[in-house]
Enzyme design. Structure first.
Site, PDB file in Angstrom:
ATOM      1  N   ASP A   1       0.823  -1.126   0.034  1.00 15.40           N
ATOM      2  CA  ASP A   1       0.036  -0.016   0.046  1.00 15.40           C
ATOM      3  C   ASP A   1       0.883   1.454  -0.028  1.00 15.40           C
ATOM      4  O   ASP A   1       0.568   2.234  -0.646  1.00 15.40           O
ATOM      5  CB  ASP A   1      -0.836  -0.202   0.937  1.00 15.40           C
ATOM      6  CG  ASP A   1      -1.956  -1.160   1.266  1.00 15.40           C
ATOM      7  OD1 ASP A   1      -1.918  -1.829   0.146  1.00 15.40           O
ATOM      8  OD2 ASP A   1      -2.432  -1.392   2.319  1.00 15.40           O
TER       9      ASP A   1
HETATM   10  P1  NAP Z   1       0.729  -3.886   3.016  1.00 11.59           P
HETATM   11  O1  NAP Z   1       0.067  -2.837   2.021  1.00 11.59           O
HETATM   12  O2  NAP Z   1       0.025  -4.617   4.023  1.00 11.59           O
HETATM   13  O3  NAP Z   1       1.562  -4.821   2.009  1.00 11.59           O
HETATM   14  C1  NAP Z   1       2.644  -6.267   2.698  1.00 11.59           C
HETATM   15  C2  NAP Z   1       2.881  -6.930   1.676  1.00 11.59           C
HETATM   16  O4  NAP Z   1       3.978  -7.737   2.208  1.00 11.59           O
HETATM   17  C3  NAP Z   1       1.685  -7.990   1.197  1.00 11.59           C
HETATM   18  O5  NAP Z   1       1.172  -7.551  -0.046  1.00 11.59           O
HETATM   19  C4  NAP Z   1       2.296  -9.210   1.017  1.00 11.59           C
HETATM   20  O6  NAP Z   1       2.219  -9.744  -0.355  1.00 11.59           O
HETATM   21  C5  NAP Z   1       3.753  -9.028   1.389  1.00 11.59           C
HETATM   22  N1  NAP Z   1       4.281 -10.323   2.135  1.00 11.59           N
HETATM   23  C6  NAP Z   1       3.913 -10.804   3.405  1.00 11.59           C
HETATM   24  N2  NAP Z   1       4.525 -11.731   3.929  1.00 11.59           N
HETATM   25  C7  NAP Z   1       5.693 -11.599   3.103  1.00 11.59           C
HETATM   26  C8  NAP Z   1       6.948 -12.471   3.257  1.00 11.59           C
HETATM   27  N3  NAP Z   1       7.003 -13.438   4.241  1.00 11.59           N
HETATM   28  N4  NAP Z   1       8.008 -11.955   2.226  1.00 11.59           N
HETATM   29  C9  NAP Z   1       7.585 -11.156   1.517  1.00 11.59           C
HETATM   30  N5  NAP Z   1       6.567 -10.676   1.169  1.00 11.59           N
HETATM   31  C10 NAP Z   1       5.402 -10.765   2.128  1.00 11.59           C
HETATM   32  O7  NAP Z   1       2.224  -3.307   3.863  1.00 11.59           O
HETATM   33  P2  NAP Z   1       2.753  -1.771   3.695  1.00 11.59           P
HETATM   34  O8  NAP Z   1       3.017  -1.341   2.429  1.00 11.59           O
HETATM   35  O9  NAP Z   1       3.899  -2.032   4.775  1.00 11.59           O
HETATM   36  O10 NAP Z   1       1.420  -0.802   4.290  1.00 11.59           O
HETATM   37  C11 NAP Z   1       0.984  -0.828   5.632  1.00 11.59           C
HETATM   38  C12 NAP Z   1      -0.313  -0.702   5.633  1.00 11.59           C
HETATM   39  O11 NAP Z   1      -0.894  -1.118   6.920  1.00 11.59           O
HETATM   40  C13 NAP Z   1      -0.781   0.463   5.004  1.00 11.59           C
HETATM   41  O12 NAP Z   1      -2.081   0.222   4.218  1.00 11.59           O
HETATM   42  C14 NAP Z   1      -1.110   1.224   6.517  1.00 11.59           C
HETATM   43  O13 NAP Z   1      -2.235   2.343   6.395  1.00 11.59           O
HETATM   44  C15 NAP Z   1      -1.548   0.118   7.307  1.00 11.59           C
HETATM   45  N6  NAP Z   1      -1.495   0.402   8.752  1.00 11.59           N
HETATM   46  C16 NAP Z   1      -0.220   0.510   8.823  1.00 11.59           C
HETATM   47  C17 NAP Z   1      -0.218   1.021  10.488  1.00 11.59           C
HETATM   48  C18 NAP Z   1       1.267   1.596  11.074  1.00 11.59           C
HETATM   49  O14 NAP Z   1       1.295   2.193  12.107  1.00 11.59           O
HETATM   50  N7  NAP Z   1       2.449   1.294  10.454  1.00 11.59           N
HETATM   51  C19 NAP Z   1      -1.303   1.094  11.339  1.00 11.59           C
HETATM   52  C20 NAP Z   1      -2.467   0.975  10.873  1.00 11.59           C
HETATM   53  C21 NAP Z   1      -2.534   0.503   9.607  1.00 11.59           C
HETATM   54  P3  NAP Z   1       2.291 -11.288  -0.534  1.00 11.59           P
HETATM   55  O15 NAP Z   1       1.231 -11.948   0.581  1.00 11.59           O
HETATM   56  O16 NAP Z   1       1.884 -11.622  -2.034  1.00 11.59           O
HETATM   57  O17 NAP Z   1       3.550 -11.952   0.192  1.00 11.59           O
END
Ligand code: NAP
Length: 462
Positions: free
Chosen positions: A386
């Protein structure tokens, strides 16, 4: 009395240490000192309380310390990916403690006829916030651990029902303030607060739990402030106010970084509608091998690594550090792009990279790195989705539209590692993966990056 003076002096020291702790925790370089100051502050507060002349028996305090330690130590041993739910459990205990202390004080003062309007009002605030934090935090922990369904559960009129319950709890408290002897209203306040905590969390998706936990942290802090007024304890008021305001500020920062409002997080049922919605046309993606990635990286002059939740799941931070070492040794400029909500909790990436001893100077905030990305040769996306999704910039229908992102797509070349084409947290496709300048390297981050390191260092690269 000497003991009273010592207690007040230790409370003052504790309050100063808590403020310093927050100050130091806000910078990774001084964060360890911040933790030490927080621990020292809490020790001073407990020691000061034990010196308090009003304490008649240490027996139950000793029992509570033993039970708390026995539960706390195993709780501290959870993996980093489980820290949000562990934190939620801590808030649940904090809320329960405040609720129980308020209940006990009400019963004692009711018996002794010492319930003033002010005391009853403070107890009501403490009890409402304490009990709703208790059940709300348990629900949040359950959703994050996937013990209970993570999808938002909604029904028509839900907000009216929830706010109605809260309104009845508040009105019952007002009755108690006016007529403290009408004790029958007290259990009503307790039951409604417990129920409200559950119902507040039911319509919120698992993905929004970190923001909600931070908000519940603020409620627990405010409950502690009320408890401080009930117990006439200044350090509880100070610590509770610090806890409440910092929890609130953190929630605001998280909402801003996701371009969402509080109301959208609390009442928006995010993560419910988009599944299967506007499924983007499946476009062909180019996939390559770790060797291809090593070749591209080894030939670059400027590389930016974007870590995301997948790096945390796979615990690939040490492999990432090895890639950083191998590339910098070849004179390549390597930076890390840190998105404020990458991962599942604030500072998630910073903590993991610090654990792998990546130099802090190599970590660059989103706004700053975005200026450099058009001049960057290769961006390596490790389990981020994301936070690098260009739809946030242009697709007005996207649930993440308006969320600031790391402009990985503007680099000359993108290497993206994840296990499949599955979406991330927001449940939506990412056009970055099918862009002409993107090469996907599928597989678990730790394994894939381990092979990239081998190719870079074992003569596989250049
Ligand atoms: P993300 O959008 O959740 O994407 C993570 C990606 O990691 C997934 O598409 C997944 O794809 C991949 N993944 C999972 N396990 C893996 C592995 N073992 N090896 C390689 N890839 C792997 O993560 P992000 O880009 O870090 O974004 C964070 C999201 O969380 C945002 O939407 C944000 O708004 C939300 N959020 C964050 C917080 C905070 O405080 N950080 C709080 C609330 C919400 P596959 O399954 O294909 O591997």
């Amino acid at each position: 009395m000497i003991a009273e003076h010592l207690t007040q002096a230790s409370y003052l020291a504790a309050a100063a240490l808590f403020i310093l702790s927050l100050r130091w925790l806000s910078n990774p370089k001084t964060a360890r000192r911040g933790v030490a100051a927080g621990v020292a502050g809490m020790t001073a507060a407990i020691a000061g309380t034990l010196l308090h002349p009003d304490i008649v028996s240490f027996k139950w305090i000793a029992v509570a310390i033993v039970v708390g330690t026995a539960i706390g130590i195993p709780l501290s041993r959870v993996p980093l990916t489980a820290v949000p739910q562990r934190t939620a459990l801590s808030h649940a205990f904090g809320g329960l403690a405040a609720g129980l202390v308020g209940t006990a004080k009400y019963m004692l003062w009711l018996q002794d006829g010492q319930l003033t309007a002010f005391r009853t009002a403070a107890i009501a605030v403490e009890v409402i916030l304490g009990y709703l934090t208790f059940t709300g935090s348990l629900m949040a922990a359950g959703k994050l651990q996937e013990i209970i369904p993570t999808r938002p559960i909604t029904y028509p009129g839900q907000n009216v029902v929830n706010l109605g319950l809260l309104a009845i709890a508040v009105l019952s408290s007002v009755v108690l303030v006016v007529r403290p002897d009408l004790w029958q209203f007290f259990p009503v306040v307790i039951v409604l607060s417990l129920a409200f905590g559950v119902l507040l969390i039911v319509p919120i998706g698992g993905a929004d739990m970190p923001t909600v936990i931070s908000l519940l942290n603020a409620y627990a802090g405010l409950s502690a402030v009320a408890m401080g007024f009930v117990l006439e304890n200044k350090v509880l008021i100070t610590a509770g106010a610090l806890d409440g305001s910092s929890g609130f500020i953190l929630s605001v920062i998280m909402c801003r970084a996701m371009n969402r409002s509080f109301t959208n997080v609390l009442f928006g049922a995010f993560g419910q509608v988009q599944a299967g919605g506007s499924a983007a046309e499946a476009k062909a993606v180019k996939s390559g091998t770790p060797q291809d990635a090593a070749d591209l990286l080894g030939n670059a002059e400027k590389v930016v690594i974007v870590p995301g939740y997948g790096m945390a799941v796979s615990q690939a931070q040490h492999r990432v550090r090895e890639i950083y070492d191998a590339l910098t040794k070849q004179g390549i400029d390597v930076k890390f792009a840190i998105h404020p909500v990458a991962g599942r909790m604030p500072g998630h990436m910073n903590v993991l990279l610090a654990e792998a001893e990546v130099p802090y100077e190599a970590l660059v905030e989103m706004d700053e790195i975005n200026r450099d990305l058009p001049q960057t040769d290769v961006v390596l996306v490790v389990g981020a989705n994301d936070v690098v999704n260009p739809a946030a910039r242009h697709d007005t229908k996207s649930p993440i539209y308006g969320m600031p992102i790391i402009d990985a797509d503007r680099a000359k070349f993108v290497i993206a590692n994840k296990r499949s084409m599955n979406p991330g947290f927001a449940g939506i496709d990412n056009e970055l993966y099918s862009a002409d300048n993107t090469l996907m390297i599928f597989g678990d981050a730790k394994t894939v990056l381990g092979e990239v390191v081998k190719a870079l260092t074992g003569g596989g690269g250049h």
